[in-house]
Design a protein around this motif. Sequence first.
Motif, PDB file in Angstrom:
ATOM      1  N   VAL A   5       0.835  -1.204   0.000  1.00  0.00           N
ATOM      2  CA  VAL A   5       0.000   0.000   0.000  1.00  0.00           C
ATOM      3  C   VAL A   5       0.869   1.253   0.000  1.00  0.00           C
ATOM      4  CG1 VAL A   5      -1.734   1.321   1.271  1.00  0.00           C
ATOM      5  CG2 VAL A   5      -1.925  -1.178   1.125  1.00  0.00           C
ATOM      6  N   GLN A   6       1.921   1.245   0.806  1.00  0.00           N
ATOM      7  CA  GLN A   6       2.831   2.383   0.853  1.00  0.00           C
ATOM      8  C   GLN A   6       3.388   2.693  -0.531  1.00  0.00           C
ATOM      9  OE1 GLN A   6       6.700   3.272   3.557  1.00  0.00           O
ATOM     10  NE2 GLN A   6       6.934   1.492   2.258  1.00  0.00           N
ATOM     11  N   LYS A   7       3.842   1.666  -1.230  1.00  0.00           N
ATOM     12  CA  LYS A   7       4.446   1.851  -2.549  1.00  0.00           C
ATOM     13  C   LYS A   7       3.413   2.337  -3.562  1.00  0.00           C
ATOM     14  CE  LYS A   7       7.786  -0.419  -5.597  1.00  0.00           C
ATOM     15  NZ  LYS A   7       7.156  -0.320  -6.913  1.00  0.00           N
ATOM     16  N   VAL A   8       2.235   1.704  -3.560  1.00  0.00           N
ATOM     17  CA  VAL A   8       1.189   2.087  -4.514  1.00  0.00           C
ATOM     18  C   VAL A   8       0.720   3.514  -4.285  1.00  0.00           C
ATOM     19  CG1 VAL A   8      -1.222   1.665  -5.155  1.00  0.00           C
ATOM     20  CG2 VAL A   8       0.384  -0.241  -5.003  1.00  0.00           C
ATOM     21  N   ARG A   9       0.494   3.881  -3.026  1.00  0.00           N
ATOM     22  CA  ARG A   9      -0.014   5.226  -2.744  1.00  0.00           C
ATOM     23  C   ARG A   9       1.050   6.286  -3.034  1.00  0.00           C
ATOM     24  NH1 ARG A   9      -4.053   5.135  -4.448  1.00  0.00           N
ATOM     25  NH2 ARG A   9      -4.297   7.262  -3.723  1.00  0.00           N
ATOM     26  N   ARG A  10       2.312   5.971  -2.755  1.00  0.00           N
ATOM     27  CA  ARG A  10       3.355   6.940  -3.072  1.00  0.00           C
ATOM     28  C   ARG A  10       3.524   7.095  -4.577  1.00  0.00           C
ATOM     29  NH1 ARG A  10       8.021   6.083   1.646  1.00  0.00           N
ATOM     30  NH2 ARG A  10       6.782   7.026   3.323  1.00  0.00           N
ATOM     31  N   GLU A  11       3.358   6.011  -5.310  1.00  0.00           N
ATOM     32  CA  GLU A  11       3.401   6.133  -6.776  1.00  0.00           C
ATOM     33  C   GLU A  11       2.221   6.942  -7.284  1.00  0.00           C
ATOM     34  OE1 GLU A  11       5.898   2.139  -8.117  1.00  0.00           O
ATOM     35  OE2 GLU A  11       3.712   2.031  -7.999  1.00  0.00           O
ATOM     36  N   ALA A  12       1.123   6.919  -6.534  1.00  0.00           N
ATOM     37  CA  ALA A  12      -0.062   7.678  -6.945  1.00  0.00           C
ATOM     38  C   ALA A  12       0.115   9.183  -6.743  1.00  0.00           C
ATOM     39  CB  ALA A  12      -1.288   7.195  -6.163  1.00  0.00           C
ATOM     40  N   TYR A  13       1.137   9.597  -5.967  1.00  0.00           N
ATOM     41  CA  TYR A  13       1.386  11.027  -5.800  1.00  0.00           C
ATOM     42  C   TYR A  13       1.623  11.688  -7.158  1.00  0.00           C
ATOM     43  CZ  TYR A  13       2.436  10.184  -0.794  1.00  0.00           C
ATOM     44  OH  TYR A  13       2.376   9.845   0.527  1.00  0.00           O
ATOM     45  N   VAL A  14       2.253  10.933  -8.070  1.00  0.00           N
ATOM     46  CA  VAL A  14       2.612  11.457  -9.387  1.00  0.00           C
ATOM     47  C   VAL A  14       2.165  10.449 -10.432  1.00  0.00           C
ATOM     48  CG1 VAL A  14       4.476  12.303 -10.845  1.00  0.00           C
ATOM     49  CG2 VAL A  14       4.643  12.554  -8.363  1.00  0.00           C
TER      50      VAL A  14
END
Length: 305
Positions: free
Chosen positions: A162-171
């Motif tokens: 989730v951390q990785k997916v949501r951080r990728e969703a920042y951009v």
Amino acid sequence: MASSQFDRALLHPRHWPTWIGFGVWFVIAQLPYRWQMAMARVLAPLLHLNKKRVKMARTNLQLCFPQKNAAEIEQLLEANLQSTAMAVFETGIGYFWSKPRLRKLFSITGLEHIEQAKTEGQGALLLSLHFTTLDIGSAMLGVCVNYDGMYSPHKNKVFDYVQKVRREAYVKEGIAISRDNVRAMVAQLRKGRMIWYAPDRDLGPKVSVFVPFFGVPAATVTATAQFARMGRAQIIPFSQYRRADGTGYDVVIHPPFENYPSGDELADARRVNEFVEQEILKAPEQYLWAQPRFKTRPEGAAKVY
């Protein structure tokens, strides 16, 4: 590089408590901003239950601000615990708010430094630091800047996903790069990409040199200069500050470092620490003091934790 792929093994019943936790977090994150900050004030006293982290934060403050008396240290510690409680809710906001909603929370200055680097065809390390506002700051930056991010994998596999997916969703086009994946980091920089990077952690003696941090010898990574050299990249620092009046945040992109790397390993590491010190002093209560910044000690020096 492909985005994170979902593994069906993450649906195993042993992971259900984590998924439920994220579900609750998502719901709370939808509440009005002021409500969440009020909830943080209720949560803050409970952080005293983590005695190890509170003791670590107090020790760090005592080492870095020897001019403060005991009462002043305790006052700053309480403000820092309040800031840390806010971070729980701010991270949820960063993960789960839409960009239009998030954009109403902050101002941003210094975008011209990013544009200049892009015009010159250069990649850049977007030098950040471990403020308690780290995740919401990264999300706010992503509203305005196209960048990739370096991150530390989490032991909990669901949390890591989730951390990785949501951080990728920042951009929209951004990817999260494990801090151990040096090859990917350098390749992205050479493509002219911007990469979020925070070097203010103690990662041990093998990758660090000792330079002062608020006057205390601190193991400081040398990778910042190495990445800049290998990636032929600039260092463009940025900071985010929580406004004292509770109305939101200010994101500031600073001018790029000049003549960096210099070729002097110690001088380059010291320069990074000087920037970190400069930014902390603007809002010392907002820094993540409950991290073992002085875990690695020079030979013969006593342990501080």
